[in-house]
Write an enzyme that holds these catalytic residues in place. Structure first.
Site, PDB file in Angstrom:
ATOM      1  N   SER A  22       0.664  -0.945  -0.048  1.00  0.00           N
ATOM      2  CA  SER A  22      -0.355   0.041   0.190  1.00  0.00           C
ATOM      3  C   SER A  22       1.054   1.651   0.294  1.00  0.00           C
ATOM      4  O   SER A  22       2.069   1.079   0.569  1.00  0.00           O
ATOM      5  CB  SER A  22      -0.924  -0.243   1.301  1.00  0.00           C
ATOM      6  OG  SER A  22      -2.041  -0.989   0.957  1.00  0.00           O
TER       7      SER A  22
ATOM      8  N   GLU B 194      -2.242 -15.077   0.954  1.00  0.00           N
ATOM      9  CA  GLU B 194      -3.579 -14.657   2.174  1.00  0.00           C
ATOM     10  C   GLU B 194      -4.453 -15.571   2.849  1.00  0.00           C
ATOM     11  O   GLU B 194      -4.168 -15.528   4.123  1.00  0.00           O
ATOM     12  CB  GLU B 194      -3.683 -13.099   2.363  1.00  0.00           C
ATOM     13  CG  GLU B 194      -3.664 -11.810   2.560  1.00  0.00           C
ATOM     14  CD  GLU B 194      -2.974 -10.834   2.487  1.00  0.00           C
ATOM     15  OE1 GLU B 194      -2.491 -10.193   2.959  1.00  0.00           O
ATOM     16  OE2 GLU B 194      -3.649 -10.316   1.521  1.00  0.00           O
TER      17      GLU B 194
END
Lengths: 395, 376
Positions: A133, A248
């Site tokens: 991010s 994930e």
């Protein structure tokens, strides 16, 4: 359909249980598994414990044997996670290294890269953080603006990453950076491995609404890494980055579900202690939450069976993130309502700092869970487009 | 650990799906829902003779095939998908399970073969005008009359009560209360003193009747006063069964909604490309998949007949009720105006979702039951 262990599964379960009974003692036994994925309480003891796990071959258990793994099957990983959670063993410190980076490295890395990094992940000698991010690349991750240019045999990296969990403990960062300056969107990106301990890297803690600072901002100011520290092809890092996100989900769901189950049991016990469990509205919410956490397990077991039998994830797998984060947020709200007026007071803290009690922590941390790792809105787009085949947004 | 259907079970699903798509298309559902009896006797016979659906989970000793609740769940899911109009749930789930749970060997030998062969249509009459789903709702008294018993009172909301030839009735020993003193009885559909009134149902695809008993002679099933345990277990099994049926309907309305969202163009593009619609569909998917997980797991617990059954039965009934209703309601919203017409099938599923939610106790009722069962 059968939810019992096969004889092989039962034998493996016993092996895990026995190892934990023998080793999870003293300080290690006191840490507990309550810490969330971004929580750094008892950090040093947890790192020591991770080393012990690594030496026993429980870190990287799914890796091929040549890299120190056990070639463990999916079911074995799940059984390990389940027993680990049941034993209330310490929250793991190597989610980013073992859980996200290592599987990506095994799929996309060169032989040299694997030999260089896997052993140090296994023994917790190098911890990792995830540089995805940025201030202008949240849900729109492909809008990454951190740039890397080749200078001789080194990449020179400049830009800013944000929400970087455990950056202050990490030796390395796997980062998505733009290597083609002319490019936009998901083209021209590379998956780069950057050492954190160098003058060009500055880490600034990011204080959250909880008062604590588990996340960080990471500034790259002409940081350097050697030219071979790219996973996959240069300018073709998007697919590598996406593969990491796929991991994930992984096989940790049962352990997570057991943790949630334990939290809900605490909330129910608190309601009973406070004489609130006779309230018909609260009873509805507690029973609904119980149903929710059980279904989380059933969903996970269906997903697991599909993975084992067909080698692919079925549609039920994509609902996982949206499901658990929404469930946990709702449970956090119930927890605070159970506390009543107590919930309006911060936890007593010896140094007078702003601190939260356990229920307040569920209540507040869960607000981040519907945002990180793909917000609920992004998850719904994925479900709508990739599972249901609905037309894409105009972009 | 294995949470998937076997190849044989998947094959059963495909066989039943093909059969029902052929025999119970929308036009046929609409024809039958307008009739008093609400089913097609020829199709009922074919279901028994060609596919053996009525005999599926009845033991071989009593003319059945001895399959488990998992197979039964698959069949019900497929029936829910097409809104099959037939007294299957009342006969094969409610009545047959009650008889298997309470009846002596001799009684099972007497009553089950007729159900298995498709000759008997049966139901369970336990609810009364008070509308309660628990033991306190059973007010009808049974008075001993020599070797037999005599029943007087009213049973209400009885599924397929107007066409059943065999009725399992719950009644209590005079003076008893709650779960104590409840017994189950077998009564013939055209017994003397029994008046049956077919009711007009909001969900026309599933019929109900009101039964007035006036000194009806009844055969005690099992032993006197032992009825509630058997009935409670039957209701748990039925909750599992209806959860599977509901989730079949829920998947179907999700498919309808998604197809429409792809086809319908407004503002120059398919409405499914708008997040407002896409996210509704995603939430429906999450709930339908979760409902399946709950229903299938509950089927397994019912098949194993293990200690988890009461908890997971209420869990599945609560979750699937909400999931089906939500999906059926969103399906109408996504369809817009066309979804509100009589011509479109959306309302049939919407009504079935609501009637199924109400049946055996709604989501609120089952969440409370769940709270009790997990010790809150």
């Amino acid at each position: 359909m059968d939810f019992r262990d096969s004889p092989e599964e039962a034998a493996f379960r016993t092996e895990v249980r026995e190892w934990l009974a023998e080793n999870l003692t003293g300080e290690y036994a006191q840490v507990g598994g309550g810490a969330g994925p971004a929580d750094d309480t008892s950090w040093d003891i947890r790192v020591e414990w991770e080393r012990l796990l690594g030496k026993a071959g429980w870190v990287g258990m799914s890796w091929p044997e040549e890299y120190g793994g056990r070639n463990a099957s999916i079911i074995e990983q799940v059984i390990f996670g389940e027993e680990y959670a049941k034993a209330n063993a310490p929250s793991r410190v190597s989610f980013f290294g073992e859980g996200l980076f290592a599987p990506t490295l095994i799929e996309f890395g060169t032989e040299e890269q694997k030999k260089r990094f896997l052993p140090k992940i296994q023994l917790a000698e190098e911890l990792w953080c995830q540089g995805y991010s940025e201030p202008n690349a949240g849900s729109d991750l492909a809008n990454v603006q951190t740039r890397a240019t080749l200078d001789g045999d080194e990449w020179v990296i400049s830009g800013q990453k944000v929400w970087t969990t455990f950056a202050h403990y990490a030796a390395w960062c796997f980062a998505v950076v733009r290597t083609d300056p002319e490019s936009t969107g998901h083209k021209g990106l590379s998956y780069m491995l950057v050492p954190m301990d160098q003058p060009g890297v500055t880490i600034a803690p990011l204080r959250q609404m909880t008062g604590s600072a588990e996340f960080n901002e990471v500034f790259f100011d002409e940081a350097r890494t050697s030219a071979d520290m790219v996973l996959g092809e240069v300018n073709d890092g998007w697919k590598v980055a996406m593969a990491t996100l796929g991991f994930e989900r992984g096989t940790a769901f049962l352990a997570q579900q057991l943790g949630f189950q334990r939290q809900l049991a605490d909330v129910i016990a608190a309601a009973q202690e406070r004489g609130k469990s006779d309230d018909p509205v609260l009873r509805q919410r507690l029973a609904g939450s119980y149903a929710g956490v059980q279904i989380m397990k059933y969903n996970g077991l269906r997903m697991l069976t599909n993975m084992v039998r067909k080698g692919v994830l079925g549609p039920e797998s994509s609902i996982g993130k949206l499901y658990w984060s929404t469930w946990h947020r709702d449970m956090g709200e119930i927890a605070l309502d159970v506390l009543g007026p107590e919930g309006a007071l911060a936890a007593p803290s010896p140094d007078g700092e702003y601190d939260l009690n356990e229920f307040q922590r569920y209540f507040m941390f869960s607000r981040s869970e519907t945002i990180y790792a793909g917000s609920s809105e992004i998850q719904r787009n994925i479900l709508g487009e990739r599972v249901l085949g609905l037309p894409r947004e105009p972009r | 650990m294995n949470f998937a259907f076997s190849d044989e079970q998947e094959e059963l699903r495909q066989t039943v799906r093909r059969f029902l798509e052929d025999k119970s298309p929308s036009a046929e559902v609409r024809r039958l829902m307008e009739t008093d009896d609400g089913y097609d006797p020829d199709l009922w016979t074919q279901m028994a003779q060609q596919l053996g659906l009525q005999s599926l989970h009845i033991p071989e000793a009593y003319g059945g095939q001895g399959y488990s609740f998992i197979e039964l769940g698959i069949v019900l899911e497929e029936m829910g998908r097409v809104l099959l109009c037939a007294p299957y749930f009342s006969t094969v789930v409610l009545a047959a399970d009650a008889i298997m749970n309470v009846g002596t060997d001799a009684q099972q030998g007497e009553l089950l073969p007729g159900i298995a062969s498709g000759e008997t249509i049966a139901t369970l009459a336990f609810t009364e005008p008070n509308g309660k789903w628990d033991a306190s709702g059973i007010e009808m008294e049974a008075t001993a009359d020599g070797d037999s018993y005599s029943l007087s009172g009213t049973k209400h909301f009885v599924l397929d009560g107007n066409v059943a030839t065999l009725i399992v009735v719950a009644a209590r020993t005079p003076g008893s209360e709650g779960a104590d003193g409840v017994s189950l009885f077998a009564v013939h559909g055209d017994a003397e003193g029994l008046t049956r009134e077919a009711l007009t149902t909001m969900d026309q695809t599933r019929k109900q009747a009101k039964l007035e008993f006036s000194g009806v002679s009844a055969q005690l099933l099992g032993s006197e006063g032992a009825g509630w345990d058997a009935l409670s277990k039957t209701l748990d099994q039925a909750a599992v069964a209806i959860s599977n049926e509901m989730i079949g309907g829920a998947q179907f309305v999700l498919d309808m909604a998604v197809q429409y969202a792809k086809d319908r163009v407004q503002f120059g593009r398919p409405i499914g490309s708008f997040q407002a619609i896409k996210h509704k569909c995603a939430d429906m998917l999450l709930e339908v998949e979760s409902g399946k997980s709950a229903a299938y797991y509950a089927s397994w617990a019912a098949a194993e007949d293990n200690d988890e059954l009461p908890v997971v039965a209420s869990l599945a009934k609560a979750y699937c009720s909400d999931a089906y209703f939500h999906a059926a309601a969103e399906n109408i919203q996504i369809h817009g105006g066309i979804g509100f017409t009589w011509e479109h099938d959306a309302h049939l599923y919407f009504k079935r979702a609501k009637s199924s939610e109400i049946l055996l106790g709604d989501a609120t009722y089952h969440r409370e039951l769940l709270a009790q069962r997990i010790g809150i």
